[in-house]
Design an enzyme around this catalytic site. Structure first.
Site, PDB file in Angstrom:
ATOM      1  N   CYS A   1       0.897  -1.014  -0.100  1.00  0.00           N
ATOM      2  CA  CYS A   1      -0.142   0.077  -0.101  1.00  0.00           C
ATOM      3  C   CYS A   1       0.863   1.040  -0.089  1.00  0.00           C
ATOM      4  CB  CYS A   1      -1.104  -0.055   0.997  1.00  0.00           C
ATOM      5  SG  CYS A   1      -0.080   0.015   2.728  1.00  0.00           S
TER       6      CYS A   1
ATOM      7  N   ARG B   1      -3.348  -0.560   5.331  1.00  0.00           N
ATOM      8  CA  ARG B   1      -3.954  -1.481   4.797  1.00  0.00           C
ATOM      9  C   ARG B   1      -3.068  -2.844   4.750  1.00  0.00           C
ATOM     10  NH1 ARG B   1      -5.333   1.994  -0.009  1.00  0.00           N
ATOM     11  NH2 ARG B   1      -3.278   2.904   0.671  1.00  0.00           N
TER      12      ARG B   1
ATOM     13  N   ASP C   1      -8.319   3.797   1.592  1.00  0.00           N
ATOM     14  CA  ASP C   1      -7.284   4.183   2.508  1.00  0.00           C
ATOM     15  C   ASP C   1      -8.030   4.528   3.676  1.00  0.00           C
ATOM     16  OD1 ASP C   1      -4.927   5.003   4.162  1.00  0.00           O
ATOM     17  OD2 ASP C   1      -4.139   5.945   2.376  1.00  0.00           O
TER      18      ASP C   1
HETATM   19  P1  4NP Z   1      -1.570   3.037   4.134  1.00  0.00           P
HETATM   20  O1  4NP Z   1      -2.225   4.196   4.624  1.00  0.00           O
HETATM   21  O2  4NP Z   1      -1.270   3.226   2.718  1.00  0.00           O
HETATM   22  O3  4NP Z   1      -2.908   2.052   4.101  1.00  0.00           O
HETATM   23  O4  4NP Z   1      -0.504   2.482   4.939  1.00  0.00           O
HETATM   24  C1  4NP Z   1      -1.709   5.448   4.648  1.00  0.00           C
HETATM   25  C2  4NP Z   1      -0.719   5.522   5.829  1.00  0.00           C
HETATM   26  C3  4NP Z   1       0.015   6.855   6.007  1.00  0.00           C
HETATM   27  C4  4NP Z   1      -0.093   7.760   4.979  1.00  0.00           C
HETATM   28  C5  4NP Z   1      -0.953   7.459   3.850  1.00  0.00           C
HETATM   29  C6  4NP Z   1      -1.667   6.426   3.894  1.00  0.00           C
HETATM   30  N1  4NP Z   1       0.481   9.170   4.974  1.00  0.00           N
HETATM   31  O5  4NP Z   1       0.188   9.736   4.168  1.00  0.00           O
HETATM   32  O6  4NP Z   1       1.384   8.966   5.950  1.00  0.00           O
END
Ligand code: 4NP
Length: 144
Positions: A7, A13, A117
């Site tokens: 991800c 995720r 997300d």
């Molecule tokens: P992930 O969610 O891609 O599901 O781990 C996110 C976690 C952090 C960030 C964006 C999406 N971020 O911008 O820091």
């Protein structure tokens, strides 16, 4: 079978997909290697988001020992399947593939849908858990 879940941050995720599939594979006695990584580098070395840890714990899956890693092209050689959570992840991973064989390893985790997300919307952690769990059950049936 070696599977990499990808991800953006590798804290919400893909740690869930990694932890749930690993949990189910172990329960079925399958000798699979499951890991996860993020296309972004902000969270390298960090534990999963506390909200992902909590929802997994609720269903008796422990993801608290995972640490975020950054996706890079060396990982194509290691994994049979690289499963991504959304279309942006797909683009970001695919542009690092250098052969058709590497490109063929990359697919959307949900096949024709994306895992939203949940980072900025707390209410999504529960439905995201459920959709990931359901797909992990299918993967066990399909690839065992
Ligand atoms: P992930 O969610 O891609 O599901 O781990 C996110 C976690 C952090 C960030 C964006 C999406 N971020 O911008 O820091």
């Amino acid at each position: 079978m070696k599977i990499l879940m990808v991800c953006l941050g590798n804290i919400c995720r893909s740690p869930l997909a990694h932890g749930i599939l690993d949990h189910l594979a172990k329960k079925e006695g399958l000798d699979w290697t499951i890991e996860s990584a993020g296309t972004g580098d902000w969270h390298i070395g960090q534990s999963p988001d506390q909200r992902s840890i909590a929802v997994a714990k609720k269903y008796e899956v422990d993801i608290s020992q995972q640490r975020a890693k950054h996706f890079d092209s060396s990982l194509f050689a290691i994994y049979d399947h690289i499963l991504v959570m959304d279309h942006q992840n797909y683009k970001d991973v695919l542009k690092q593939a250098s052969t058709e064989d590497e490109k063929a390893k990359v697919a959307l985790f949900l096949v024709d849908d994306v895992v939203p997300d949940p980072y900025f919307d707390e209410r999504l952690f529960e439905p995201v858990y459920k959709m990931i769990e359901s797909r992990c059950q299918e993967l066990i049936q399909a690839w065992r």
